[in-house]
Design a protein around this motif. Sequence first.
Motif: not given
Length: 191
Positions: A115-116, A139, A141, A159
Amino acid sequence: MSKKLILAMFALAAFTLTTNAQNGDGFGIKAGLNYNANGNYFQSIGANAKHPDRNVGYHVGLYGKIGDRLYFKPELVYTQTKSEYGSDALKLQKIDAPLMVGLKILGPVSVFAGPSLTYILDSKFEGISLKDLENEFTIGAQFGIGLNFNGFGVDVRYEKGLSKNYGTVGVSDSRIDTRPDQLILGISFAL
């Protein structure tokens, strides 16, 4: 500075980088370029969406790494992106915190994903601050592939923002989706 002192400092740095590369644990700095497009722009409710043109942005930050073959790599990165919608542009400044889990698959090659977490610091659409931004925290990914050679790393990742996050443009009923859709090229140096 004397040559002996410079050689001693170089030897200490080389030993540190080699040790970090062997046991996998460490931290460092990273920077790179982002090839970004955000979500659609709707000039009014029910209007057709304008799709963004991709543009180049950048990022700089820090990372940590725990583990060797299987590793955890948290990062804290300042990112600036720009997406163009015809003659208009969306500019974002944000703090990203990717939490990558990686696996060395062959020599210096590894794959990773995770996750980012993103905190939007500033958002402007042609000089107008976006109002009523649904969330400053979103959020996404990321996944990618990287090469690491004795403390120097290069990676390419993709991303995609997962959280819908619309902002209102000016005083109209125009709105824009701030979710990222980007390719990221990064280099890193272990400290």
